[in-house]
Design an enzyme around this catalytic site. Sequence first.
Site, PDB file in Angstrom:
ATOM      1  N   ASP A  24       0.872  -1.163   0.000  1.00 29.24           N
ATOM      2  CA  ASP A  24       0.000   0.000   0.000  1.00 29.24           C
ATOM      3  C   ASP A  24       0.922   1.230   0.000  1.00 29.24           C
ATOM      4  O   ASP A  24       2.120   1.130   0.289  1.00 29.24           O
ATOM      5  CB  ASP A  24      -0.951   0.004   1.208  1.00 29.24           C
ATOM      6  CG  ASP A  24      -2.124   0.972   0.987  1.00 29.24           C
ATOM      7  OD1 ASP A  24      -2.042   1.823   0.078  1.00 29.24           O
ATOM      8  OD2 ASP A  24      -3.124   0.886   1.745  1.00 29.24           O
TER       9      ASP A  24
HETATM   10  C1  BGC Z   1      -4.936   3.270   0.031  1.00 29.59           C
HETATM   11  C2  BGC Z   1      -4.969   2.259  -1.066  1.00 29.59           C
HETATM   12  C3  BGC Z   1      -4.771   2.935  -2.383  1.00 29.59           C
HETATM   13  C4  BGC Z   1      -3.474   3.706  -2.360  1.00 29.59           C
HETATM   14  C5  BGC Z   1      -3.202   4.461  -3.621  1.00 29.59           C
HETATM   15  C6  BGC Z   1      -3.714   4.123  -0.044  1.00 29.59           C
HETATM   16  O1  BGC Z   1      -3.783   5.132   0.881  1.00 29.59           O
HETATM   17  O2  BGC Z   1      -5.009   2.637   1.278  1.00 29.59           O
HETATM   18  O3  BGC Z   1      -6.185   1.570  -1.048  1.00 29.59           O
HETATM   19  O4  BGC Z   1      -4.798   2.008  -3.416  1.00 29.59           O
HETATM   20  O5  BGC Z   1      -3.503   4.630  -1.313  1.00 29.59           O
HETATM   21  O6  BGC Z   1      -3.977   5.570  -3.710  1.00 29.59           O
END
Ligand code: BGC
Length: 996
Positions: free
Chosen positions: A345
Amino acid sequence: MTSHEREQDPSKQGLLGSTSGHHSGSESDSDDNNVNTNLTSNTSRTPNGKKNQQHRRPKPTHRNRAPSFQPLPTPNKSFLARRSRRHHRTPPRPFPTMVPLPPGGTSASWADSYAKASLLVNNMTLAEKINITTGVGWQMGLALGTTAPGSLVGFPALQLQDGPLGIRSADNITAFPAGITVGATWNRQLMYARGKAHAIEARAKGVNAILGPCVGPLGRMPAGGRNWEGFGADPYLQGVAGAETIKGIQSEGVMATIKHFVGNEQEHFRQAWEWGIPHALSSNLDDRTLHELYAWPFGDAVKVGVVGVMCSYNMVNNSYACGNSKLLNGVLKDELGFQGFVVSDWLAQRSGVGSALAGLDMTMPGDGLRWADGKSLWGGELSKAVLNGSLPVERMNDMVTRVVAAWYQMGQDRWPKDTKPNFSSWTDEKMGVTSPGSPSPQEQVVVNQYVNVQANHSIIARQVAAEGTVLLKNENNILPLSRTTGIRRRQTTTTTSEGKFKIGIFGEDAGPIPSSPSNPNACKDRGCNQGTLASGWGSGAVEFPYLITPIDALRREFDPSTISLHTHLSNSLPLTSSEKQAIADLDLCLVFVNADSGEGFTSWSNVRGDRPDLFLQKNGDGLIQTVAAQCGGGFSDVVVVIHSVGPVVMEAWIDLPQVKGVVFANLPGEESGNALVDVLFGDVNPSGHLPFTIGKRLEDYGRGGQVMYLPNGVVPQQDFGEGGVYGVDYRWFDKKGVEPRFEFGYGMSYTQFELGNATVKTVKAKSALPAPRPEQPAAKPPSYSTEVPSSSEVIWPEEGVIRKLEKYIYPYLSSQEADAAVSARREGQKYPYPEGYNVSQPLSEAGGDEGGNPDLWEVYVSVGVDVRNMGKVAGAAVPQLYLSYPEPKTKAAPAPTQQPRDGVKPDDNNTNEPIIHGEEGANEGKKGVDFPLKVLRGFDKVYLEPGETKKVEFDLTRRDLSFWDTEVQNWRMVVEGEYKVRVGWSSRDLKVEVRW
Ligand code: BGC
Ligand code: BGC
């Protein structure tokens, strides 16, 4: 001392000290037992960016050392002081270290892709390999996440884009209904179709990988901010919906990235630094709960060949999920046989070599420990790690091969060579720079081509929204409404003064955002609750291309020659006296209310990602009560329409006699109003069912169902052992004998269905354990030279060959850095691999192929039922199959103290005290296993004309019939006694039963 005094006085609580069960072992648990050593930094920074030396602690040498954990002087110290001692218990045992990892390339279904990938990887320089594993940095490409290419071999930069309900930060795309609405359809075909349409749009926008679907959060906490991105609070439903979505996405050659693995159940403290503390919270999971609940849907995803898995921000058992070798190497790659790549993530990676050893394959967005710092833990650091011998070359090659194989697996080698995003995630302007994250001057180029990719996907969006709408209450058949007469049973149009039937429409949720009527995108990432609610907020939201509001659609549909509409599109009360008078004259009132939440990087009002409670927002309860009291002088009928991210407490008004109808429309996306009128007027017979339980109060979800709003330590400890395998949703309500308002699976129709003729057919005989894991994997992973490559492969190209952008993440090293790394290896200053690194570990008996041991997916029993439409209108029924495990012999049958609706006996422990797993769990094989009273293990959606009957078959696999035996570390079927299999219309409305 009163409990109040105790709460105020940290010194009396053993706060983080020796009486704290949680922390005495936590640091050593993570450092000794999991690979999460951070090579690049031992210091941390306080929220204001100053280096914080106090935080530096000597490396623990002994697991049972005296606790040396000191609270940090963070602004949250006063919160820490409120830590309560009531919840102290033995912390879950840490997961064992699982290194080295099983390499990718062991499944027959991936063999071709691995063969092709190995040819490419074999010819790559080290710099190319690093490029493929490391994002180029936040806002350094046009997509949300971008890798750098393997230019010499012709491997492209990969473009990764949110999110689970459409293409985030893009124009001319479809804003599909959210995951929770999809779950509420219980319709596999629609799940698949939405995924496919989403991927068609991704591909046409130049996106390689969709950052979705989302099956974690699972929904343990009904107030959890991101539950709406997933499909509902049950692992089976999440698993099916996730798998169908993935099949749809990947059928178009777009990579799906299922997320978030694992335990990301709440937003508060999900991420280091986001909440002012240096660490993310630890979701503490026992082995059985991990397998039966949280990892379960990921198993379905791997089974259908998902190519990407995103590891989550939080820690699991005090080791960061993206550096947790047991989870990544062990559960995901060995046990579930995952062949693709694990991507972090965004900024969830917390260590360099450690996370690579633990099983992370790609880091996003590429930056290091702090947002957009440009100081990657990989990139050049990974080059060093390979050169100095601290990252085994085999691991490096496996990381790259997994990514390249995923690309071949999707057939993306056949995409046009220059495929890249034809839009920018960072600006709406046509012209812009390609790396806005870099302060270096760059030329303006066309970054937005405004390609319209919507095709006819509004049709699917509308179908999902309509089928995902749940009818909760329909007294006197108030619904469906009529376009000409309002209420159907009125045959003639009216008696009121003007001769028209008068309908009032109330609530901000019916209409546009009052402040900027044409713009549903007023708040960034939808981070506010304004106007009608059609999506939650955060990375899971998109820019609405348009939003059909309920009021738009109702105005269009009601016949103005016979119906007059009175609108009050705000929640503001009290009503003026002239309004009161107008309302007293109304024949029917529709009230629109909602509840919103979203991702933790944004808050709105008092909703900091997670909701603070389960109430309707913006005084929704008050609005309904007022309208009910005043509509037609309190004598007219009221229909409530709810848009929500999850369950809302309805006790203030649900039993009011005026409230005849309640429609729960979840989060419908761009086609909101259209889908709503489809259901309100009966063009679509409602067939949505709740993908969660609507309780009477938040407390009814149990202690484990509560978001932790205040940190209880520097590494906040969230114990999932409270409730164990029945700690979620209906499992908890069932076990505790708590009566919900509307149970999981509930949903009404305009017709009536009947179930009958239940049959049960043994397909394979019961046996406790699955067939042994196949001795040899079906395919052989590629093998490469294990020699450390020459440092020349990662030396900065000569001046002028590339244009170096500040903060952009490159794989390169100066010759001094490279030399130092090489000589470190020569001098034998190797990174101390965790003990046993070179010893090959026994493989899990639960593994063997994609999705785990193939026998787990074999059908053992098949249950059939007839579904018949008894009513006068066509409609779709959702028969649901719930399984109850054979009663453990060792336990006396308890006397029921309450009789819930379906007559299921609650257990003996009928209090709100949590059932603690953990240590006891270890012996459950001997003591008798504690099972949830029932678990969802099948569902179907059957469309039936009036009078029509169809036979439905449910196939139960070995996995469906098994529990995770922590002692043998395998799925175990219960062979003594009989399984009880019931089919019905909800988790508490079970109509037919068979035994097996
Ligand atoms: C989120 C993810 C997301 C990523 C990219 C993160 O903060 O938890 O679900 O895919 O950001 O935006
Ligand atoms: C970004 C999101 C990301 C989040 C993580 C936000 O600024 O827009 O993509 O998920 O930060 O905290």
